[in-house]
Scaffold this active site. Sequence first.
Site, PDB file in Angstrom:
ATOM      1  N   GLY A  40      31.967  15.782  12.247  1.00  0.00           N
ATOM      2  CA  GLY A  40      32.203  17.172  12.244  1.00  0.00           C
ATOM      3  C   GLY A  40      32.677  17.741  11.047  1.00  0.00           C
ATOM      4  N   ASP A 257      29.872  18.365   2.914  1.00  0.00           N
ATOM      5  CA  ASP A 257      31.163  18.427   3.546  1.00  0.00           C
ATOM      6  C   ASP A 257      32.011  17.797   2.343  1.00  0.00           C
ATOM      7  OD1 ASP A 257      30.298  19.548   5.908  1.00  0.00           O
ATOM      8  OD2 ASP A 257      30.233  17.348   6.751  1.00  0.00           O
TER       9      ASP A 257
END
Length: 309
Positions: A40, A257
């Site tokens: 995620g 990320d």
Amino acid sequence: MSNNVLVMGSFVADLAFRAARLPAWGETLMGDSFALGPGGKGSNQAVAAARAGANVRFMSKLGDDAFGQLARDLWSADGIDASLVGTCPIPTGAAAILIDSVRGENAIIVVPGACFTLTPNDVDEEHEAIQATGVFLTQLELPLDTVQRGLEIARAAGVVTILNPAPAPTSPLPDALIALADYFIPNETEAALLTGLTVETVEQAELAADSLIARGARNVVLTLGSRGSLLRTAGGQSTLIPSFSAGPVVETTGAGDAFCGAFAAALAEGRSAEDAARFASACAGISVTRHGTAPSMPQRAEIEALLTA
Ligand code: ATP
Ligand code: RIB
């Protein structure tokens, strides 16, 4: 600055399958390996920021299930404050990640599940936490109105805002949303989709960044994969930040990320955008030498060692 970063975003479980190539439609292919781990974009960025040295709070929603527990165990091990994470009756989401181990490419389907039930009202209820942080970081694995509300609260309180427009939006992103970002951090694909421009060369990246600044972003950091990143400020100044080689590249999933989380951590320490981008580049450069997404995020000492090598 406070060293505090609040990340609002997704948690999903990553189910990563590696094979020598991607299957064709209708084909069943024997793969090389499988791994189940935490993923995620929001949670990955929170982990990157925490390992890079920030005090991190995470805002999201989880299901009451095994994947939700995977998230809580991860955050607890990394010292991430999860008091802003609610539990809901919807199952925690998952991502199917197909990795072509020869070409190093990936294809991902993400089903966000529980985190997609985070509403603007939920965000309003936690406005004090957002107002109290140094840096607010979010992405597009949440409903757009939720993302917008978080950014609005942060901007109104003078908190530094970062929007990573990933995954690439399937419909046009409102200028009002782009304009809430002090730092807008797309990759080449996202920048091309958002601007309608080709983004292959550094010159084209500059034009795309200018187009995003014209739509309201205060600064743009356009990540360019192994070529590094381009920092473009509203004043029209460009700085090309090189990538770092920390060893053989095994998996680039989550590189963006790593970059965003470390960039937020460095800004929260009061570093300049250029310093923060160098620090972020080193963090991402290490992450691509490791498998997995959240598990591939390096510790601060490793980033510093690479920067001074
Ligand atoms: P992903 O979607 O794979 O998580 P992304 O497409 O969002 O990543 P990229 O632009 O590919 O983001 O990479 C982000 C940053 O990671 C780059 O700016 C660079 O600093 C670093 N990086 C990416 N690939 C490499 C590589 N092969 N070697 C070193 N650093 C890399
Ligand atoms: O950026 C990588 C992440 O995107 C993966 O962890 C996957 O969960 C998807 O959301």
